[in-house]
Enzyme design. Sequence first.
Site, PDB file in Angstrom:
ATOM      1  N   SER A 209       0.663  -1.275   0.112  1.00 18.85           N
ATOM      2  CA  SER A 209      -0.198   0.055   0.118  1.00 18.85           C
ATOM      3  C   SER A 209       0.860   1.220  -0.154  1.00 18.85           C
ATOM      4  O   SER A 209       1.838   1.436  -0.687  1.00 18.85           O
ATOM      5  CB  SER A 209      -0.892  -0.101   1.204  1.00 18.85           C
ATOM      6  N   ASP A 337      -8.268  -5.069  -4.492  1.00 16.13           N
ATOM      7  CA  ASP A 337      -7.429  -4.161  -3.818  1.00 16.13           C
ATOM      8  C   ASP A 337      -8.291  -2.782  -3.390  1.00 16.13           C
ATOM      9  O   ASP A 337      -8.409  -2.320  -2.537  1.00 16.13           O
ATOM     10  CB  ASP A 337      -6.052  -3.814  -4.437  1.00 16.13           C
ATOM     11  N   HIS A 451      -7.578  -5.731  -0.005  1.00 18.40           N
ATOM     12  CA  HIS A 451      -6.462  -4.888   0.301  1.00 18.40           C
ATOM     13  C   HIS A 451      -5.661  -5.371   1.537  1.00 18.40           C
ATOM     14  O   HIS A 451      -6.212  -5.680   2.556  1.00 18.40           O
ATOM     15  CB  HIS A 451      -6.892  -3.301   0.515  1.00 18.40           C
TER      16      HIS A 451
END
Length: 552
Positions: A209, A337, A451
Amino acid sequence: MLLLVLLSGVWLNSASAAKLGVVQTEGGKVEGKNYKMGLFRSVDVFKGIPFADVPKKWEKPKSHPGWSGILKATEYRDRCLQLTLLQKKTHGSEDCLYLNIFVPQGGSLSMNLPVMVYLFGGAFLLGASNDVEVLGNSLYDGKELADRGDVIVVTVNYRVGTLGFLSTGDARLPGNYGLWDQHAAISWVHRNIEAFGGNPDNITIFGQSSGAASVSFQMLSPHSKGLFRRAITQGGVALSPWALQKKPMALTKKIARRVGCSKSNEDEMLECLKMSDPVGLTLAGKTDVLLILGKGTVMDLLELSPVVDGDFIPDHPSKLFHNAAQFDYMAGINSMDGHLFAGVDVPSINMKNETTVKEVTGLLSGLTKEKGNAAVSSAYDVYTSHWGLTPLQAVVKKTVADIETDFLFLVPTQIALQLHANNTRGARTYSYLFNMKTRIPGFPIWVEAEHAEDLQYLFGKPFSMSMIYLPRHRDLSKYMIAYWTNFARTGDPNKGDSRVPVLWPVFNKHHQLYLTLNHKMNKNSVSYDLRSDYVNYWTRTYSTLPSIKTPN
Protein backbone atom coordinates in the site's frame (compact mmCIF):
# COMPACT_ATOMS: atom_id res chain seq x y z
CA MET A 1 22.80 -47.23 25.39
CA LEU A 2 22.95 -44.57 28.14
CA LEU A 3 26.19 -43.20 26.63
CA LEU A 4 24.54 -43.08 23.18
CA VAL A 5 21.58 -41.12 24.57
CA LEU A 6 23.91 -38.68 26.34
CA LEU A 7 26.04 -38.17 23.23
CA SER A 8 22.91 -37.67 21.11
CA GLY A 9 21.70 -35.04 23.57
CA VAL A 10 25.01 -33.17 23.42
CA TRP A 11 24.98 -33.31 19.60
CA LEU A 12 21.39 -32.08 19.33
CA ASN A 13 22.06 -29.28 21.79
CA SER A 14 25.17 -28.10 19.94
CA ALA A 15 23.53 -28.48 16.52
CA SER A 16 20.71 -26.13 17.45
CA ALA A 17 22.70 -23.66 19.52
CA ALA A 18 23.85 -21.12 16.90
CA LYS A 19 22.98 -17.57 17.91
CA LEU A 20 24.55 -14.19 17.49
CA GLY A 21 24.67 -12.95 21.07
CA VAL A 22 26.09 -9.42 21.29
CA VAL A 23 26.54 -7.59 17.95
CA GLN A 24 28.66 -4.48 17.41
CA THR A 25 26.93 -1.75 15.37
CA GLU A 26 28.10 1.75 14.49
CA GLY A 27 26.18 3.16 17.47
CA GLY A 28 27.20 0.56 20.02
CA LYS A 29 26.62 -3.03 21.07
CA VAL A 30 23.18 -4.67 20.84
CA GLU A 31 21.85 -7.93 22.18
CA GLY A 32 18.61 -9.50 21.01
CA LYS A 33 16.73 -12.68 21.83
CA ASN A 34 16.95 -16.10 20.19
CA TYR A 35 13.73 -17.96 19.32
CA LYS A 36 13.67 -21.69 18.53
CA MET A 37 11.92 -22.47 15.23
CA GLY A 38 12.63 -26.18 14.92
CA LEU A 39 15.09 -28.90 15.85
CA PHE A 40 18.11 -27.28 14.20
CA ARG A 41 16.71 -23.81 13.49
CA SER A 42 16.26 -20.56 15.36
CA VAL A 43 15.85 -16.85 14.66
CA ASP A 44 17.78 -14.08 16.41
CA VAL A 45 15.43 -11.14 16.92
CA PHE A 46 16.66 -7.61 17.64
CA LYS A 47 13.88 -5.15 18.42
CA GLY A 48 14.15 -1.39 18.75
CA ILE A 49 17.60 -0.59 17.36
CA PRO A 50 17.89 3.18 16.71
CA PHE A 51 18.89 3.99 13.12
CA ALA A 52 18.77 7.79 13.59
CA ASP A 53 18.52 10.38 16.35
CA VAL A 54 15.18 11.71 17.65
CA PRO A 55 14.05 13.75 14.62
CA LYS A 56 13.47 17.48 14.90
CA LYS A 57 10.16 18.77 13.60
CA TRP A 58 10.16 18.88 9.76
CA GLU A 59 13.86 18.20 9.45
CA LYS A 60 15.71 15.33 7.82
CA PRO A 61 16.85 12.58 10.21
CA LYS A 62 20.35 12.82 11.64
CA SER A 63 22.80 10.16 12.78
CA HIS A 64 22.24 8.63 16.20
CA PRO A 65 24.89 9.69 18.76
CA GLY A 66 25.33 6.12 19.94
CA TRP A 67 25.25 4.57 23.42
CA SER A 68 27.57 2.96 25.95
CA GLY A 69 27.22 -0.55 27.27
CA ILE A 70 25.00 -3.16 25.64
CA LEU A 71 21.59 -2.13 24.31
CA LYS A 72 19.03 -4.82 25.20
CA ALA A 73 17.10 -5.00 21.91
CA THR A 74 14.22 -7.14 23.13
CA GLU A 75 11.19 -4.81 23.02
CA TYR A 76 9.53 -2.96 20.15
CA ARG A 77 9.81 0.82 20.48
CA ASP A 78 7.02 3.37 20.09
CA ARG A 79 5.48 3.99 16.71
CA CYS A 80 5.91 7.48 15.29
CA LEU A 81 3.36 10.00 16.62
CA GLN A 82 0.10 9.46 14.72
CA LEU A 83 -3.67 9.41 14.89
CA THR A 84 -5.47 6.38 16.28
CA LEU A 85 -7.67 4.47 13.83
CA LEU A 86 -10.82 6.33 14.94
CA GLN A 87 -8.97 9.68 14.73
CA LYS A 88 -10.17 10.80 18.17
CA LYS A 89 -6.70 10.97 19.73
CA THR A 90 -3.04 10.28 19.05
CA HIS A 91 -0.54 7.64 20.13
CA GLY A 92 3.15 7.07 19.60
CA SER A 93 6.16 9.30 20.11
CA GLU A 94 8.48 11.68 18.30
CA ASP A 95 11.30 9.39 19.47
CA CYS A 96 10.46 6.63 17.01
CA LEU A 97 13.21 6.02 14.45
CA TYR A 98 13.95 2.39 15.29
CA LEU A 99 14.16 -0.84 13.34
CA ASN A 100 13.86 -4.57 14.05
CA ILE A 101 16.03 -7.35 12.64
CA PHE A 102 15.18 -11.06 12.25
CA VAL A 103 18.19 -13.31 11.51
CA PRO A 104 17.67 -17.05 10.75
CA GLN A 105 20.22 -19.47 12.19
CA GLY A 106 21.01 -23.11 11.52
CA GLY A 107 23.63 -25.29 13.13
CA SER A 108 26.27 -22.63 12.47
CA LEU A 109 26.09 -18.83 12.36
CA SER A 110 24.57 -17.42 9.18
CA MET A 111 26.77 -15.37 6.87
CA ASN A 112 26.24 -13.36 3.68
CA LEU A 113 22.44 -13.75 3.72
CA PRO A 114 20.10 -11.76 1.45
CA VAL A 115 18.38 -8.91 3.31
CA MET A 116 14.71 -7.85 2.97
CA VAL A 117 13.72 -4.45 4.37
CA TYR A 118 9.96 -3.97 4.85
CA LEU A 119 8.12 -0.62 4.71
CA PHE A 120 4.65 -0.73 6.30
CA GLY A 121 1.47 0.71 4.76
CA GLY A 122 -1.22 2.92 6.26
CA ALA A 123 -2.08 5.77 3.83
CA PHE A 124 1.01 7.73 4.99
CA LEU A 125 -1.09 8.49 8.10
CA LEU A 126 -0.88 5.35 10.25
CA GLY A 127 1.23 2.31 10.91
CA ALA A 128 4.34 0.94 12.57
CA SER A 129 7.02 -1.69 12.08
CA ASN A 130 5.21 -3.99 14.54
CA ASP A 131 1.62 -3.13 13.62
CA VAL A 132 -1.61 -5.17 13.76
CA GLU A 133 -1.25 -7.37 16.80
CA VAL A 134 -3.27 -10.62 16.79
CA LEU A 135 -2.96 -12.84 19.87
CA GLY A 136 0.23 -11.00 20.78
CA ASN A 137 1.70 -11.64 17.32
CA SER A 138 2.49 -8.66 15.06
CA LEU A 139 1.45 -9.00 11.41
CA TYR A 140 4.95 -7.89 10.44
CA ASP A 141 6.78 -10.32 12.75
CA GLY A 142 9.57 -11.52 10.47
CA LYS A 143 10.47 -14.85 12.12
CA GLU A 144 8.60 -17.18 9.74
CA LEU A 145 9.66 -15.33 6.59
CA ALA A 146 13.28 -15.23 7.79
CA ASP A 147 13.33 -18.89 8.85
CA ARG A 148 11.50 -20.41 5.87
CA GLY A 149 13.20 -18.23 3.26
CA ASP A 150 16.65 -18.13 4.90
CA VAL A 151 16.82 -14.34 4.60
CA ILE A 152 17.34 -11.52 7.09
CA VAL A 153 14.14 -9.50 7.51
CA VAL A 154 14.23 -5.89 8.72
CA THR A 155 11.13 -3.82 9.60
CA VAL A 156 11.40 -0.07 10.11
CA ASN A 157 9.51 2.87 11.57
CA TYR A 158 9.16 6.20 9.76
CA ARG A 159 7.27 9.44 10.38
CA VAL A 160 3.71 9.61 9.07
CA GLY A 161 0.88 12.13 8.96
CA THR A 162 1.47 15.84 9.47
CA LEU A 163 4.96 15.39 10.93
CA GLY A 164 6.01 13.09 8.10
CA PHE A 165 4.55 14.69 5.01
CA LEU A 166 3.40 18.30 5.51
CA SER A 167 4.83 20.53 2.78
CA THR A 168 4.60 24.00 1.28
CA GLY A 169 5.73 22.70 -2.10
CA ASP A 170 8.92 24.77 -1.91
CA ALA A 171 12.20 24.97 0.03
CA ARG A 172 10.60 26.45 3.17
CA LEU A 173 8.91 23.16 4.14
CA PRO A 174 9.93 20.70 1.42
CA GLY A 175 8.17 17.63 2.89
CA ASN A 176 8.96 13.94 2.38
CA TYR A 177 10.38 13.57 5.90
CA GLY A 178 8.95 10.05 6.15
CA LEU A 179 10.75 9.11 2.92
CA TRP A 180 14.00 10.52 4.29
CA ASP A 181 13.48 8.36 7.42
CA GLN A 182 13.09 5.27 5.24
CA HIS A 183 16.22 6.24 3.32
CA ALA A 184 18.13 6.64 6.61
CA ALA A 185 16.97 3.18 7.74
CA ILE A 186 17.99 1.50 4.46
CA SER A 187 21.35 3.31 4.64
CA TRP A 188 21.86 2.10 8.23
CA VAL A 189 21.10 -1.46 7.13
CA HIS A 190 23.56 -1.15 4.26
CA ARG A 191 26.30 0.00 6.66
CA ASN A 192 25.61 -2.40 9.55
CA ILE A 193 23.91 -5.58 8.35
CA GLU A 194 27.14 -7.49 7.69
CA ALA A 195 27.66 -7.70 11.47
CA PHE A 196 24.33 -9.58 11.68
CA GLY A 197 25.27 -12.05 8.92
CA GLY A 198 23.74 -10.13 6.01
CA ASN A 199 25.11 -9.22 2.60
CA PRO A 200 25.08 -5.39 2.28
CA ASP A 201 25.26 -5.75 -1.51
CA ASN A 202 22.11 -7.87 -1.69
CA ILE A 203 19.33 -5.82 -0.11
CA THR A 204 15.71 -5.97 -1.31
CA ILE A 205 13.17 -3.39 -0.15
CA PHE A 206 9.49 -4.36 -0.14
CA GLY A 207 6.25 -2.85 1.09
CA GLN A 208 2.48 -2.83 0.81
CA SER A 209 0.00 0.00 0.00
CA SER A 210 1.59 3.34 0.99
CA GLY A 211 4.61 1.26 2.00
CA ALA A 212 4.70 -0.05 -1.58
CA ALA A 213 4.42 3.50 -2.94
CA SER A 214 7.30 4.35 -0.58
CA VAL A 215 9.38 1.52 -2.06
CA SER A 216 8.56 2.93 -5.48
CA PHE A 217 9.72 6.43 -4.45
CA GLN A 218 12.93 4.96 -2.99
CA MET A 219 13.57 3.24 -6.35
CA LEU A 220 13.02 6.46 -8.29
CA SER A 221 15.08 8.73 -6.06
CA PRO A 222 18.60 9.62 -7.22
CA HIS A 223 19.66 9.32 -3.55
CA SER A 224 19.22 5.52 -3.61
CA LYS A 225 22.04 4.61 -5.98
CA GLY A 226 24.02 1.69 -4.59
CA LEU A 227 21.90 1.30 -1.44
CA PHE A 228 19.84 -1.72 -2.44
CA ARG A 229 19.56 -4.15 -5.33
CA ARG A 230 15.92 -5.14 -5.75
CA ALA A 231 12.43 -3.88 -4.96
CA ILE A 232 8.93 -5.34 -4.53
CA THR A 233 5.72 -3.28 -4.50
CA GLN A 234 2.48 -4.87 -3.30
CA GLY A 235 -0.68 -2.83 -3.99
CA GLY A 236 0.80 0.61 -4.58
CA VAL A 237 3.32 2.58 -6.64
CA ALA A 238 4.51 6.17 -6.85
CA LEU A 239 2.14 6.64 -9.81
CA SER A 240 -0.95 5.74 -7.77
CA PRO A 241 -3.36 8.73 -7.73
CA TRP A 242 -3.27 8.81 -3.91
CA ALA A 243 0.55 8.69 -3.63
CA LEU A 244 1.46 12.28 -4.53
CA GLN A 245 0.19 15.56 -3.08
CA LYS A 246 -1.34 17.82 -5.72
CA LYS A 247 -1.76 21.05 -3.72
CA PRO A 248 0.61 20.94 -0.74
CA MET A 249 0.35 24.62 0.23
CA ALA A 250 -3.45 24.49 0.31
CA LEU A 251 -3.28 21.54 2.70
CA THR A 252 -0.66 23.28 4.86
CA LYS A 253 -2.93 26.31 5.15
CA LYS A 254 -5.81 24.06 6.18
CA ILE A 255 -3.65 22.44 8.89
CA ALA A 256 -2.57 25.94 10.01
CA ARG A 257 -6.20 27.04 10.41
CA ARG A 258 -6.93 23.99 12.54
CA VAL A 259 -4.10 24.74 14.99
CA GLY A 260 -4.71 28.51 15.16
CA CYS A 261 -1.84 29.52 12.86
CA SER A 262 -3.90 31.06 10.07
CA LYS A 263 -2.01 34.19 8.96
CA SER A 264 -1.99 36.15 5.72
CA ASN A 265 1.81 36.15 5.70
CA GLU A 266 2.96 32.63 4.79
CA ASP A 267 6.32 32.91 6.55
CA GLU A 268 4.60 33.95 9.78
CA MET A 269 2.19 31.04 9.37
CA LEU A 270 5.12 28.62 9.03
CA GLU A 271 6.87 30.04 12.10
CA CYS A 272 3.65 29.54 14.05
CA LEU A 273 3.36 25.95 12.78
CA LYS A 274 6.94 25.18 13.80
CA MET A 275 6.18 26.32 17.35
CA SER A 276 2.92 24.36 17.54
CA ASP A 277 2.39 21.31 19.72
CA PRO A 278 3.18 18.07 17.80
CA VAL A 279 0.06 16.34 19.17
CA GLY A 280 -2.17 19.20 17.99
CA LEU A 281 -0.50 19.17 14.58
CA THR A 282 -1.02 15.43 14.31
CA LEU A 283 -4.72 15.73 15.24
CA ALA A 284 -5.07 18.49 12.65
CA GLY A 285 -4.12 15.99 9.95
CA LYS A 286 -7.24 13.86 10.42
CA THR A 287 -9.40 13.14 7.40
CA ASP A 288 -12.80 14.76 6.88
CA VAL A 289 -14.83 11.62 6.26
CA LEU A 290 -18.16 13.47 6.30
CA LEU A 291 -17.04 15.87 3.57
CA ILE A 292 -16.89 13.16 0.90
CA LEU A 293 -20.36 11.76 1.46
CA GLY A 294 -22.33 12.38 -1.70
CA LYS A 295 -19.72 14.53 -3.42
CA GLY A 296 -16.36 12.77 -3.43
CA THR A 297 -14.48 9.52 -2.99
CA VAL A 298 -12.19 7.96 -0.41
CA MET A 299 -9.28 9.09 -2.55
CA ASP A 300 -10.13 12.72 -1.71
CA LEU A 301 -9.34 11.95 1.94
CA LEU A 302 -5.78 10.79 1.28
CA GLU A 303 -4.16 14.21 1.32
CA LEU A 304 -0.90 13.83 3.28
CA SER A 305 1.57 12.08 1.02
CA PRO A 306 4.93 12.66 -0.70
CA VAL A 307 5.57 15.67 -2.96
CA VAL A 308 7.86 16.55 -5.83
CA ASP A 309 10.49 18.39 -3.77
CA GLY A 310 13.28 18.85 -6.31
CA ASP A 311 15.56 16.76 -4.09
CA PHE A 312 14.46 13.30 -2.99
CA ILE A 313 11.81 13.34 -5.74
CA PRO A 314 13.27 15.77 -8.30
CA ASP A 315 10.48 15.44 -10.87
CA HIS A 316 7.14 13.74 -11.47
CA PRO A 317 7.62 10.02 -10.72
CA SER A 318 6.74 9.02 -14.29
CA LYS A 319 9.89 10.85 -15.45
CA LEU A 320 12.26 9.18 -12.99
CA PHE A 321 12.27 5.54 -14.10
CA HIS A 322 15.78 5.89 -15.50
CA ASN A 323 16.86 5.92 -11.83
CA ALA A 324 15.13 2.55 -11.30
CA ALA A 325 16.82 0.82 -14.25
CA GLN A 326 19.45 -0.72 -11.96
CA PHE A 327 16.96 -2.53 -9.70
CA ASP A 328 15.29 -5.90 -10.28
CA TYR A 329 11.59 -5.19 -9.78
CA MET A 330 8.59 -7.28 -8.81
CA ALA A 331 5.13 -5.69 -8.59
CA GLY A 332 1.52 -6.68 -8.32
CA ILE A 333 -1.84 -6.12 -6.72
CA ASN A 334 -4.61 -8.06 -5.01
CA SER A 335 -7.55 -8.81 -7.29
CA MET A 336 -9.87 -6.66 -5.18
CA ASP A 337 -7.47 -4.12 -3.70
CA GLY A 338 -10.13 -1.46 -4.28
CA HIS A 339 -13.12 -3.24 -2.73
CA LEU A 340 -12.81 -1.80 0.78
CA PHE A 341 -12.63 1.71 -0.66
CA ALA A 342 -15.48 1.05 -3.08
CA GLY A 343 -17.57 -0.12 -0.13
CA VAL A 344 -17.18 3.34 1.43
CA ASP A 345 -17.87 5.19 -1.81
CA VAL A 346 -20.81 2.96 -2.83
CA PRO A 347 -22.03 1.22 0.36
CA SER A 348 -24.78 -0.72 -1.42
CA ILE A 349 -22.26 -3.09 -3.04
CA ASN A 350 -21.94 -4.93 0.28
CA MET A 351 -25.65 -4.85 1.06
CA LYS A 352 -28.72 -6.64 -0.24
CA ASN A 353 -30.26 -3.50 -1.66
CA GLU A 354 -29.73 -2.60 -5.30
CA THR A 355 -26.66 -0.82 -6.64
CA THR A 356 -28.00 1.61 -9.23
CA VAL A 357 -26.60 3.01 -12.47
CA LYS A 358 -26.68 6.42 -10.81
CA GLU A 359 -24.32 5.14 -8.07
CA VAL A 360 -21.93 3.72 -10.65
CA THR A 361 -21.83 6.97 -12.64
CA GLY A 362 -21.52 8.90 -9.36
CA LEU A 363 -18.39 6.93 -8.45
CA LEU A 364 -16.91 7.52 -11.90
CA SER A 365 -17.73 11.21 -11.62
CA GLY A 366 -15.88 11.42 -8.29
CA LEU A 367 -12.81 9.59 -9.61
CA THR A 368 -12.61 11.48 -12.92
CA LYS A 369 -13.70 14.96 -11.85
CA GLU A 370 -10.62 16.57 -13.36
CA LYS A 371 -11.82 15.43 -16.80
CA GLY A 372 -15.56 16.14 -16.47
CA ASN A 373 -18.62 14.49 -18.01
CA ALA A 374 -16.88 13.16 -21.11
CA ALA A 375 -14.75 10.89 -18.91
CA VAL A 376 -17.77 9.62 -16.97
CA SER A 377 -19.56 8.67 -20.17
CA SER A 378 -16.60 6.96 -21.82
CA ALA A 379 -15.55 5.07 -18.66
CA TYR A 380 -19.15 3.93 -18.08
CA ASP A 381 -19.31 2.50 -21.61
CA VAL A 382 -16.07 0.56 -21.10
CA TYR A 383 -17.01 -0.88 -17.69
CA THR A 384 -20.58 -1.87 -18.60
CA SER A 385 -19.88 -3.39 -22.01
CA HIS A 386 -20.26 -6.92 -20.54
CA TRP A 387 -23.46 -6.20 -18.60
CA GLY A 388 -26.10 -7.00 -21.21
CA LEU A 389 -29.62 -5.59 -21.00
CA THR A 390 -30.45 -6.85 -17.50
CA PRO A 391 -27.22 -7.40 -15.56
CA LEU A 392 -27.25 -9.41 -12.35
CA GLN A 393 -26.71 -7.32 -9.22
CA ALA A 394 -23.56 -9.33 -8.40
CA VAL A 395 -22.13 -8.24 -11.77
CA VAL A 396 -22.99 -4.57 -11.15
CA LYS A 397 -21.54 -4.64 -7.63
CA LYS A 398 -18.34 -6.39 -8.73
CA THR A 399 -17.95 -3.79 -11.51
CA VAL A 400 -17.88 -1.05 -8.86
CA ALA A 401 -15.08 -2.87 -7.02
CA ASP A 402 -13.22 -3.39 -10.30
CA ILE A 403 -13.43 0.32 -11.17
CA GLU A 404 -11.88 1.34 -7.87
CA THR A 405 -9.26 -1.44 -8.01
CA ASP A 406 -8.22 -0.46 -11.52
CA PHE A 407 -8.08 3.27 -10.84
CA LEU A 408 -6.31 3.21 -7.47
CA PHE A 409 -4.03 0.18 -7.85
CA LEU A 410 -3.98 -2.00 -10.97
CA VAL A 411 -3.52 0.56 -13.76
CA PRO A 412 -0.79 2.59 -11.96
CA THR A 413 1.06 -0.66 -11.19
CA GLN A 414 0.86 -1.78 -14.81
CA ILE A 415 2.21 1.59 -15.96
CA ALA A 416 5.08 1.31 -13.44
CA LEU A 417 5.91 -2.21 -14.68
CA GLN A 418 5.92 -1.00 -18.29
CA LEU A 419 8.13 2.00 -17.48
CA HIS A 420 10.57 -0.22 -15.57
CA ALA A 421 10.71 -2.78 -18.39
CA ASN A 422 11.22 -0.01 -20.95
CA ASN A 423 14.06 1.60 -18.98
CA THR A 424 15.84 -1.41 -17.53
CA ARG A 425 19.50 -2.04 -18.22
CA GLY A 426 19.81 -5.75 -17.51
CA ALA A 427 17.56 -5.77 -14.43
CA ARG A 428 14.46 -7.98 -14.50
CA THR A 429 10.77 -7.16 -14.17
CA TYR A 430 8.04 -9.46 -12.79
CA SER A 431 4.26 -8.94 -12.53
CA TYR A 432 1.71 -10.79 -10.38
CA LEU A 433 -1.98 -10.86 -9.45
CA PHE A 434 -2.84 -12.20 -6.00
CA ASN A 435 -6.38 -13.59 -6.01
CA MET A 436 -6.88 -15.90 -3.05
CA LYS A 437 -10.49 -15.59 -1.95
CA THR A 438 -11.03 -13.28 1.02
CA ARG A 439 -11.00 -14.70 4.54
CA ILE A 440 -12.86 -11.68 5.91
CA PRO A 441 -16.33 -12.81 7.07
CA GLY A 442 -19.54 -11.06 6.06
CA PHE A 443 -18.66 -9.97 2.53
CA PRO A 444 -20.64 -11.05 -0.56
CA ILE A 445 -19.66 -14.28 -2.31
CA TRP A 446 -18.09 -12.47 -5.30
CA VAL A 447 -15.42 -10.73 -3.20
CA GLU A 448 -11.89 -11.98 -3.87
CA ALA A 449 -8.57 -10.81 -2.38
CA GLU A 450 -8.94 -7.68 -0.26
CA HIS A 451 -6.38 -4.92 0.23
CA ALA A 452 -3.51 -6.20 2.44
CA GLU A 453 -4.75 -9.82 2.55
CA ASP A 454 -1.53 -10.98 0.91
CA LEU A 455 0.55 -9.98 3.96
CA GLN A 456 -0.65 -12.75 6.27
CA TYR A 457 0.63 -15.34 3.78
CA LEU A 458 3.93 -13.60 3.06
CA PHE A 459 4.70 -13.26 6.77
CA GLY A 460 3.84 -16.93 7.39
CA LYS A 461 0.79 -16.56 9.65
CA PRO A 462 -0.70 -19.90 8.45
CA PHE A 463 2.34 -21.52 10.13
CA SER A 464 2.74 -19.39 13.26
CA MET A 465 -1.04 -19.30 13.92
CA SER A 466 -1.95 -22.65 12.38
CA MET A 467 -5.17 -23.14 14.37
CA ILE A 468 -7.00 -20.43 12.39
CA TYR A 469 -5.80 -21.51 8.93
CA LEU A 470 -6.31 -24.52 6.65
CA PRO A 471 -3.79 -26.57 4.62
CA ARG A 472 -4.55 -24.57 1.45
CA HIS A 473 -3.52 -21.38 3.25
CA ARG A 474 -0.22 -22.98 4.25
CA ASP A 475 0.34 -24.01 0.61
CA LEU A 476 -0.10 -20.42 -0.57
CA SER A 477 2.11 -19.09 2.25
CA LYS A 478 4.85 -21.56 1.24
CA TYR A 479 4.60 -20.48 -2.41
CA MET A 480 4.76 -16.75 -1.65
CA ILE A 481 7.68 -17.06 0.76
CA ALA A 482 9.53 -19.13 -1.89
CA TYR A 483 8.96 -16.65 -4.72
CA TRP A 484 9.72 -13.55 -2.63
CA THR A 485 12.87 -14.88 -0.99
CA ASN A 486 14.20 -16.48 -4.20
CA PHE A 487 13.79 -13.07 -5.84
CA ALA A 488 15.63 -11.42 -2.95
CA ARG A 489 18.44 -13.97 -3.23
CA THR A 490 18.96 -14.06 -7.03
CA GLY A 491 16.75 -11.47 -8.73
CA ASP A 492 14.73 -14.37 -10.19
CA PRO A 493 11.71 -15.67 -8.18
CA ASN A 494 12.22 -19.12 -9.70
CA LYS A 495 15.85 -19.55 -8.65
CA GLY A 496 17.13 -19.84 -5.11
CA ASP A 497 16.92 -22.14 -2.14
CA SER A 498 13.15 -22.74 -2.38
CA ARG A 499 11.16 -24.80 -4.88
CA VAL A 500 8.26 -23.05 -6.59
CA PRO A 501 5.08 -24.59 -8.04
CA VAL A 502 5.10 -22.73 -11.39
CA LEU A 503 7.78 -21.03 -13.47
CA TRP A 504 7.21 -17.24 -13.26
CA PRO A 505 8.13 -15.62 -16.59
CA VAL A 506 9.70 -12.19 -17.01
CA PHE A 507 7.51 -9.18 -17.88
CA ASN A 508 9.02 -7.15 -20.73
CA LYS A 509 7.96 -4.48 -23.18
CA HIS A 510 7.06 -7.09 -25.81
CA HIS A 511 5.40 -9.75 -23.64
CA GLN A 512 3.54 -8.54 -20.57
CA LEU A 513 3.28 -11.83 -18.74
CA TYR A 514 2.09 -12.18 -15.15
CA LEU A 515 1.60 -14.88 -12.53
CA THR A 516 -1.65 -15.45 -10.63
CA LEU A 517 -0.97 -16.31 -6.99
CA ASN A 518 -3.34 -18.58 -5.05
CA HIS A 519 -3.34 -22.06 -3.53
CA LYS A 520 -4.19 -23.87 -6.81
CA MET A 521 -1.15 -22.96 -8.89
CA ASN A 522 -0.47 -24.79 -12.16
CA LYS A 523 0.55 -23.98 -15.75
CA ASN A 524 -2.68 -21.99 -16.17
CA SER A 525 -1.48 -19.57 -13.48
CA VAL A 526 0.61 -17.77 -16.12
CA SER A 527 -1.19 -15.34 -18.41
CA TYR A 528 -0.52 -12.06 -20.22
CA ASP A 529 -1.89 -8.53 -20.74
CA LEU A 530 -3.61 -8.21 -17.35
CA ARG A 531 -6.96 -6.40 -17.84
CA SER A 532 -5.45 -4.79 -20.93
CA ASP A 533 -8.75 -3.32 -22.19
CA TYR A 534 -9.11 -1.34 -18.97
CA VAL A 535 -5.41 -0.44 -18.77
CA ASN A 536 -5.60 0.83 -22.35
CA TYR A 537 -8.71 2.88 -21.56
CA TRP A 538 -7.09 4.71 -18.64
CA THR A 539 -3.66 5.14 -20.26
CA ARG A 540 -4.74 5.99 -23.81
CA THR A 541 -8.33 7.20 -23.96
CA TYR A 542 -8.82 8.80 -20.54
CA SER A 543 -5.37 10.40 -20.38
CA THR A 544 -5.94 12.21 -23.69
CA LEU A 545 -9.25 13.77 -22.60
CA PRO A 546 -8.91 17.50 -21.84
CA SER A 547 -8.83 18.51 -18.17
CA ILE A 548 -11.41 20.97 -16.88
CA LYS A 549 -10.72 23.81 -14.51
CA THR A 550 -11.90 23.10 -10.99
CA PRO A 551 -12.16 25.51 -8.06
CA ASN A 552 -9.61 25.06 -5.27
